[in-house]
Motif scaffolding. Sequence first.
Motif, PDB file in Angstrom:
ATOM      1  N   LYS A   7      -0.828 -43.366  17.810  1.00 29.20           N
ATOM      2  CA  LYS A   7      -1.200 -44.377  19.274  1.00 29.20           C
ATOM      3  C   LYS A   7      -0.150 -45.294  18.972  1.00 29.20           C
ATOM      4  O   LYS A   7       0.416 -45.748  18.143  1.00 29.20           O
ATOM      5  N   CYS A   9      -0.145 -48.219  21.962  1.00 28.32           N
ATOM      6  CA  CYS A   9      -0.533 -49.009  22.988  1.00 28.32           C
ATOM      7  C   CYS A   9      -0.236 -49.767  23.275  1.00 28.32           C
ATOM      8  O   CYS A   9       1.328 -50.071  23.586  1.00 28.32           O
ATOM      9  N   VAL A  31      -4.245 -51.643  27.982  1.00 28.06           N
ATOM     10  CA  VAL A  31      -5.684 -52.632  28.002  1.00 28.06           C
ATOM     11  C   VAL A  31      -6.436 -53.371  28.771  1.00 28.06           C
ATOM     12  O   VAL A  31      -5.736 -54.151  30.463  1.00 28.06           O
ATOM     13  N   TYR A  33      -7.776 -56.252  29.490  1.00 26.77           N
ATOM     14  CA  TYR A  33      -8.251 -57.639  28.734  1.00 26.77           C
ATOM     15  C   TYR A  33      -7.151 -58.609  29.410  1.00 26.77           C
ATOM     16  O   TYR A  33      -6.198 -58.419  29.518  1.00 26.77           O
ATOM     17  N   SER A  36      -4.108 -60.534  28.206  1.00 29.11           N
ATOM     18  CA  SER A  36      -2.878 -60.035  27.575  1.00 29.11           C
ATOM     19  C   SER A  36      -1.848 -59.685  28.829  1.00 29.11           C
ATOM     20  O   SER A  36      -1.863 -59.689  29.919  1.00 29.11           O
ATOM     21  N   LEU A  61      -9.576 -50.301  26.351  1.00 30.62           N
ATOM     22  CA  LEU A  61      -8.896 -51.475  25.179  1.00 30.62           C
ATOM     23  C   LEU A  61      -8.984 -52.645  25.388  1.00 30.62           C
ATOM     24  O   LEU A  61      -8.676 -52.753  26.878  1.00 30.62           O
ATOM     25  N   VAL A  63     -11.990 -56.758  25.312  1.00 34.21           N
ATOM     26  CA  VAL A  63     -12.004 -58.022  24.259  1.00 34.21           C
ATOM     27  C   VAL A  63     -13.226 -58.477  25.275  1.00 34.21           C
ATOM     28  O   VAL A  63     -13.168 -58.855  26.525  1.00 34.21           O
ATOM     29  N   GLN A  83     -11.943 -48.725  23.456  1.00 36.39           N
ATOM     30  CA  GLN A  83     -11.493 -49.932  21.633  1.00 36.39           C
ATOM     31  C   GLN A  83     -12.216 -51.174  21.654  1.00 36.39           C
ATOM     32  O   GLN A  83     -11.397 -51.699  23.276  1.00 36.39           O
ATOM     33  N   ALA A 144      -5.126 -64.504  19.392  1.00 36.77           N
ATOM     34  CA  ALA A 144      -4.884 -63.840  20.389  1.00 36.77           C
ATOM     35  C   ALA A 144      -6.200 -62.272  20.903  1.00 36.77           C
ATOM     36  O   ALA A 144      -5.550 -61.611  21.245  1.00 36.77           O
ATOM     37  N   GLY A 146      -6.190 -59.185  19.916  1.00 32.22           N
ATOM     38  CA  GLY A 146      -4.144 -58.555  18.772  1.00 32.22           C
ATOM     39  C   GLY A 146      -3.547 -58.363  19.505  1.00 32.22           C
ATOM     40  O   GLY A 146      -3.123 -58.902  20.538  1.00 32.22           O
ATOM     41  N   GLY A 147      -1.827 -57.147  19.475  1.00 25.84           N
ATOM     42  CA  GLY A 147      -0.773 -57.201  19.467  1.00 25.84           C
ATOM     43  C   GLY A 147      -0.024 -57.753  19.464  1.00 25.84           C
ATOM     44  O   GLY A 147       0.369 -58.525  20.245  1.00 25.84           O
ATOM     45  N   SER A 168      -3.261 -50.041  12.195  1.00 23.96           N
ATOM     46  CA  SER A 168      -2.416 -51.498  13.145  1.00 23.96           C
ATOM     47  C   SER A 168      -2.077 -52.614  12.628  1.00 23.96           C
ATOM     48  O   SER A 168      -2.396 -52.883  11.300  1.00 23.96           O
ATOM     49  N   GLY A 170       1.242 -55.239  13.581  1.00 29.17           N
ATOM     50  CA  GLY A 170       2.453 -55.381  13.243  1.00 29.17           C
ATOM     51  C   GLY A 170       3.872 -54.582  12.508  1.00 29.17           C
ATOM     52  O   GLY A 170       4.503 -54.213  11.750  1.00 29.17           O
ATOM     53  N   VAL A 190       0.286 -48.763  17.434  1.00 23.79           N
ATOM     54  CA  VAL A 190       1.344 -50.017  17.109  1.00 23.79           C
ATOM     55  C   VAL A 190       1.619 -50.053  18.817  1.00 23.79           C
ATOM     56  O   VAL A 190       1.279 -49.335  19.998  1.00 23.79           O
TER      57      VAL A 190
END
Length: 224
Positions: A7, A9, A31, A33, A36, A61, A63, A83, A144, A146-147, A168, A170, A190
């Motif tokens: 995936k 992202c 995303v 959110y 972000s 995705l 949040v 997600q 934060a 994620g990401g 997932s 890094g 990633v």
Amino acid sequence: MHRTRIKICGLTREEDVAAAVADGADAVGFVFYPKSPRYVTPARAAELIATLPPFVMPVGLFVNASADEVAETARVAPVALLQFHGDETAAQCAGAAAAANRPFMRVFRVKGDTAGSELLEYEAQCRASSHLFAGLLLDTFVDAYGGAGKVFDWSLIPKDLAPRAVLSGGLSVQNATGAVAQVRPYAVDVSSGVEAAKGIKDASLIAQFIAAVRAGDAISGNDA
Ligand SMILES: O=C(O)c1ccccc1NCC(=O)[C@H](O)[C@H](O)COP(=O)(O)O
């Protein structure tokens, strides 16, 4: 034999979606959110999803979004999988997924002192919460959500969880081969590791990342 699914992202541009598809990504993430730097509106995500060929899964995705927000987003942007990446409870995830009538992934954000047994217990709770639960994404705990491009200790992932889990946090061209060979996850995810800037993907890094995952499959004997 299993081939590690991939995936990519945090996509915001048609050219980045096209690069991910061309290099064999199995899923692309959008995303929703607003805080972000990779945020896209549902209408913008719908435009990007419209460029996808069959068999590449669009993932939405969220949040800490409400069930109504998730349902409305899924109405506008035809994501195939949700997600939930915030502090949502199992009941909130199940309710939002039911409202959107979509399967979902939950996210366990791993800390330095996380025990492997916690991951197994969490997954069992998720599975018991809803027939729409599709799987667990393991990410690194960051403020934060994620990401953030930070890895966690992959050695704490239970061997019997790995084949069902999305790894997932890094991942990069430099560590993807080792991650796949060591963990043998169902899939990898990633974002930062394939970017030229936040939300701006680098086509060459996407291609190199996918090749690195395939090299990991070859080492672990996973390749199809
Ligand atoms: O990507 C974001 O900006 C983001 C913001 C808030 C919550 C989740 C977010 N991304 C979720 C993902 O699935 C990322 O791919 C995952 O966290 C891994 O990111 P990275 O470590 O940058 O590869």
